[in-house]
Design a protein around this motif. Structure first.
Motif, PDB file in Angstrom:
ATOM      1  N   HIS A   4     -11.732  -6.292   5.502  1.00  0.00           N
ATOM      2  CA  HIS A   4     -13.159  -6.398   5.826  1.00  0.00           C
ATOM      3  C   HIS A   4     -14.021  -5.619   4.839  1.00  0.00           C
ATOM      4  O   HIS A   4     -15.119  -6.045   4.499  1.00  0.00           O
ATOM      5  N   ASP A   5     -13.500  -4.490   4.376  1.00  0.00           N
ATOM      6  CA  ASP A   5     -14.261  -3.663   3.438  1.00  0.00           C
ATOM      7  C   ASP A   5     -14.534  -4.410   2.121  1.00  0.00           C
ATOM      8  O   ASP A   5     -15.533  -4.165   1.460  1.00  0.00           O
ATOM      9  N   LYS A  49     -15.017   7.272   8.628  1.00  0.00           N
ATOM     10  CA  LYS A  49     -14.398   6.098   7.978  1.00  0.00           C
ATOM     11  C   LYS A  49     -12.970   6.354   7.496  1.00  0.00           C
ATOM     12  O   LYS A  49     -12.198   5.405   7.365  1.00  0.00           O
ATOM     13  N   THR A  50     -12.610   7.610   7.271  1.00  0.00           N
ATOM     14  CA  THR A  50     -11.262   7.876   6.738  1.00  0.00           C
ATOM     15  C   THR A  50     -10.442   8.837   7.602  1.00  0.00           C
ATOM     16  O   THR A  50      -9.299   8.543   7.950  1.00  0.00           O
ATOM     17  N   PHE A  96      -8.531  13.484   1.377  1.00  0.00           N
ATOM     18  CA  PHE A  96      -8.088  12.155   0.918  1.00  0.00           C
ATOM     19  C   PHE A  96      -9.284  11.302   0.480  1.00  0.00           C
ATOM     20  O   PHE A  96      -9.255  10.646  -0.564  1.00  0.00           O
ATOM     21  N   GLN A  97     -10.361  11.343   1.289  1.00  0.00           N
ATOM     22  CA  GLN A  97     -11.532  10.521   0.943  1.00  0.00           C
ATOM     23  C   GLN A  97     -12.249  11.072  -0.295  1.00  0.00           C
ATOM     24  O   GLN A  97     -12.697  10.302  -1.152  1.00  0.00           O
ATOM     25  N   HIS A 154      -5.450  -0.211   9.449  1.00  0.00           N
ATOM     26  CA  HIS A 154      -5.887   0.191   8.109  1.00  0.00           C
ATOM     27  C   HIS A 154      -6.035  -1.052   7.207  1.00  0.00           C
ATOM     28  O   HIS A 154      -7.039  -1.201   6.502  1.00  0.00           O
ATOM     29  N   ARG A 188      -5.012  -3.538  -3.746  1.00  0.00           N
ATOM     30  CA  ARG A 188      -3.554  -3.366  -3.802  1.00  0.00           C
ATOM     31  C   ARG A 188      -2.971  -4.186  -4.950  1.00  0.00           C
ATOM     32  O   ARG A 188      -1.921  -4.831  -4.827  1.00  0.00           O
ATOM     33  N   GLN A 248     -18.102   3.718   8.816  1.00  0.00           N
ATOM     34  CA  GLN A 248     -18.502   2.668   7.877  1.00  0.00           C
ATOM     35  C   GLN A 248     -20.000   2.363   8.019  1.00  0.00           C
ATOM     36  O   GLN A 248     -20.691   2.096   7.032  1.00  0.00           O
ATOM     37  N   TYR A 256      -6.515  -4.176   8.088  1.00  0.00           N
ATOM     38  CA  TYR A 256      -7.699  -4.966   8.515  1.00  0.00           C
ATOM     39  C   TYR A 256      -8.970  -4.356   7.929  1.00  0.00           C
ATOM     40  O   TYR A 256      -9.852  -5.067   7.441  1.00  0.00           O
ATOM     41  N   SER A 257      -9.050  -3.015   7.939  1.00  0.00           N
ATOM     42  CA  SER A 257     -10.284  -2.380   7.443  1.00  0.00           C
ATOM     43  C   SER A 257     -10.462  -2.638   5.946  1.00  0.00           C
ATOM     44  O   SER A 257     -11.581  -2.803   5.469  1.00  0.00           O
ATOM     45  N   ASP A 271     -10.425  10.055  -3.185  1.00  0.00           N
ATOM     46  CA  ASP A 271     -10.688   8.629  -3.389  1.00  0.00           C
ATOM     47  C   ASP A 271     -11.992   8.446  -4.183  1.00  0.00           C
ATOM     48  O   ASP A 271     -12.058   7.623  -5.105  1.00  0.00           O
ATOM     49  N   GLY A 281       0.851  -1.199   0.000  1.00  0.00           N
ATOM     50  CA  GLY A 281       0.000   0.000   0.000  1.00  0.00           C
ATOM     51  C   GLY A 281       0.881   1.242   0.000  1.00  0.00           C
ATOM     52  O   GLY A 281       2.113   1.153   0.113  1.00  0.00           O
ATOM     53  N   LYS A 282       0.260   2.395  -0.055  1.00  0.00           N
ATOM     54  CA  LYS A 282       1.034   3.652  -0.119  1.00  0.00           C
ATOM     55  C   LYS A 282       1.685   3.996   1.221  1.00  0.00           C
ATOM     56  O   LYS A 282       2.557   4.838   1.278  1.00  0.00           O
ATOM     57  N   ARG A 294      -0.561   6.434   6.216  1.00  0.00           N
ATOM     58  CA  ARG A 294      -0.734   6.644   7.654  1.00  0.00           C
ATOM     59  C   ARG A 294       0.579   6.523   8.427  1.00  0.00           C
ATOM     60  O   ARG A 294       0.888   7.391   9.256  1.00  0.00           O
ATOM     61  N   MET A 342     -19.747  -6.454   2.703  1.00  0.00           N
ATOM     62  CA  MET A 342     -19.453  -5.009   2.651  1.00  0.00           C
ATOM     63  C   MET A 342     -19.458  -4.577   1.176  1.00  0.00           C
ATOM     64  O   MET A 342     -20.479  -4.631   0.539  1.00  0.00           O
TER      65      MET A 342
END
Ligand code: GRG
Length: 294
Positions: A80-81, A180-181, A217-218, A74, A93, A156, A76-77, A221, A41-42, A45, A86
């Motif tokens: 699950h997302d 959520k973000t 950021f969101q 992050h 990725r 979420q 894990y989210s 996105d 990932g980028k 965070r 969901m």
């Protein structure tokens, strides 16, 4: 000045070291965790956490455990997302989603494992010896709050409720994105300050920066879901329209949404004026994210 490449190398090494590779009865769980955590990932965070630690006058290395913990939450989210209950997404990725490779049950548990491991990492002996027990206790409290009901999980839930809800306006969208973000991004920034034993004024400024950057950021996105390229993003596009999801782009269109990205980004940059140190990296980072293509 914060050395992004050196820090990224240290983060990758620490993340890899935290998941066992040896044969065991749970080897498949560890494999599923590694699959998503080390998928490149980028690391937005962790970078925020490290950069705030340096801006508050400490060595970046002090923040490594805190930054790794946020990246575990992050990841894990994201696992699950992507689950069928969901977003039901099959690409993340740049690879098949975790449940496409390991099945739903193991993907759920890999997410649970990473969520729990985050707090183990955050409060490990090395972190306590390096940052002090008071900083670790505050970091645990902050991360739990921002990842939970009043942060990421809560956001979420608003997102789920907002699908196909024609009445949801900009106020609801903002509450959703803050949860959520922006909440986890806030935790990353605050944890960097805590690792450096920063004062309350600096922590407050980090929260303001994170709020602006998180919303920008969101929204970016959401824009990339419309204008982005699946191969560059490493995830599917058009997902929001497909799921009937309301967001800033569906309400305002791409152009107005991008104006909001830029305005939230500048709010974030303004908040850096409180810090006596060189905040160029974090200002440029926010501006880089505002026009990112992945
Ligand atoms: C199911 C109990 C339960 C909890 C799940 C799924 C969830 C809680 C929260 C979802 C939060 C979420 C996925 C928000 C989107 C945030 C976002 C913009 C993610 C993409 O982040 P990037 O671009 O991804 O930093 P990389 O892959 O680069 O790390």
């Amino acid at each position: 000045m914060f050395d992004e490449n050196a820090y990224l190398e240290e983060i990758e090494a620490l993340l890899a070291a935290h998941i066992p590779q040896k044969e065991s009865l749970q080897a498949r769980l560890f494999e599923a965790e590694r699959y998503s955590l080390l998928a490149g990932g980028k690391r937005v965070r962790p970078l925020l956490c490290g950069a705030f630690c340096v801006l508050c006058g400490a060595e970046a290395g002090r923040s490594l455990w805190f930054a790794s913990a946020v990246e575990m939450i992050h990841t894990y989210s994201l696992i699950h997302d992507d689950l069928p209950c969901m977003d039901d997404d099959d690409l993340r990725r740049g690879r098949p989603s975790n449940h496409k490779v390991y099945g739903e049950a193991l993907a759920l548990l890999a997410g649970d494992g990473l969520l729990t491991k985050a707090f183990e990492t955050l409060s490990c002996q090395e972190a306590r010896e390096t940052c002090g027990s008071e900083a670790v206790a505050r970091a645990v409290n902050c991360l739990a709050e921002k990842a939970g009901d009043h942060g990421m999980v809560g956001g979420q839930v608003i997102d789920l409720n907002t699908e196909k809800n024609e009445a949801a306006g900009l106020d609801v969208l903002q509450a959703m994105d803050e949860g959520k973000t922006a909440a986890l991004i806030e935790a990353a920034c605050v944890l960097g300050c805590l690792a450096a034993h920063a004062g309350e004024e600096q922590i407050r400024a980090a929260r303001v920066y994170a709020h602006g950057l998180g919303l920008a950021f969101q929204i970016r996105d959401d824009i990339l879901d419309v204008i982005g390229d699946k191969n560059t993003l490493g995830k599917n596009t058009g997902v929001d329209v497909q799921n009937g999801r309301r967001n800033y782009v569906s309400l305002l269109g791409v152009e107005k949404a991008q104006q909001l990205v830029e305005s939230y980004t500048e709010q974030a940059v303004q908040a850096l004026s409180v810090f006596p140190g060189d905040s160029t990296y974090l200002a440029e980072f926010a501006r880089r994210l505002a026009c990112r293509m992945h």
